[in-house]
Design a protein around this motif. Structure first.
Motif, PDB file in Angstrom:
ATOM      1  N   ASP A  27      53.272   4.961 -72.370  1.00  0.00           N
ATOM      2  CA  ASP A  27      53.719   5.917 -71.359  1.00  0.00           C
ATOM      3  C   ASP A  27      54.587   6.994 -72.008  1.00  0.00           C
ATOM      4  OD1 ASP A  27      54.630   7.266 -69.136  1.00  0.00           O
ATOM      5  OD2 ASP A  27      55.347   5.491 -68.099  1.00  0.00           O
ATOM      6  N   ASN A  48      49.400   5.528 -69.624  1.00  0.00           N
ATOM      7  CA  ASN A  48      50.044   5.818 -68.351  1.00  0.00           C
ATOM      8  C   ASN A  48      50.722   7.187 -68.474  1.00  0.00           C
ATOM      9  OD1 ASN A  48      51.089   5.584 -65.785  1.00  0.00           O
ATOM     10  ND2 ASN A  48      52.834   4.353 -66.411  1.00  0.00           N
ATOM     11  N   SER A  49      50.069   8.194 -68.098  1.00  0.00           N
ATOM     12  CA  SER A  49      48.919   8.391 -67.250  1.00  0.00           C
ATOM     13  C   SER A  49      48.458   9.832 -67.382  1.00  0.00           C
ATOM     14  CB  SER A  49      49.286   8.105 -65.790  1.00  0.00           C
ATOM     15  OG  SER A  49      50.327   8.971 -65.365  1.00  0.00           O
TER      16      SER A  49
END
Length: 180
Positions: A27, A48-49
């Protein structure tokens, strides 16, 4: 702030891999850091994402393809968060279609229908659940959800979160982001 995020994130991935052998979800909003982390990860990562914004998909999806990663597709676009399940379905379709244009199969895109707090909008939980059911029925893809977001700012969050998580699973949720 001011750190070398690509070096820090790739170092974090290496450190985690020295300790455990589990799938990782990476992330970051920094495309260079994302690529650095993906480059050192030996497995199939989950990114993500990305959103359905063209610029964001143009940065994230090529990296997902290059490194064989799956990606969470958040159903927001240049217009913001769609207000209705039908509009969220359209956005999910666009995310999956664009991922397909990059050679990423639908099973490698997890759609996040966005759990928003019912403290701010009493219909928010229902819109997300109805969106999930519609996307499951129409597209049949995996779905991710930050399930505990629904209870933000409310008392008895654990009770609300457990109930909402069960409802989300019944509507097609396959990958919850939640506090166990």
């Amino acid at each position: 702030p001011g750190g070398d995020e690509p070096a820090l994130l790739s170092g974090a991935v290496k450190a985690v891999l020295e300790t455990v052998q589990i799938p990782l979800c990476i992330d970051t909003a920094n495309p260079d850091a994302l690529e650095a982390a993906l480059a050192v990860y030996p497995g199939k990562a989950l990114i993500n994402s990305t959103t359905a914004e063209a610029a964001m998909m143009g940065r994230v999806l090529p990296l997902a393809k290059k490194y064989g990663a799956a990606v969470i597709g958040v159903i927001t676009d240049e217009s913001g968060i769609p207000a209705t399940p039908a509009k969220r379905l359209e956005t999910a379709r666009r995310l999956i279609g664009t991922a397909g244009d990059y050679g990423i199969p639908p099973q490698d895109v997890l759609i996040d229908c966005l759990a928003l707090t019912v403290g701010a909008d009493s219909n928010a939980g229902r819109v997300t659940l109805d969106s999930m059911e519609l996307i499951r029925n129409e597209l049949g893809v995996n779905m991710s959800l930050g399930a505990s977001n629904v209870s933000f700012g409310l008392p008895d969050r654990k009770i609300i979160n457990v109930a909402y998580l069960a409802l989300a699973i019944s509507r097609g949720l396959t990958a919850a982001i939640t506090d166990p």
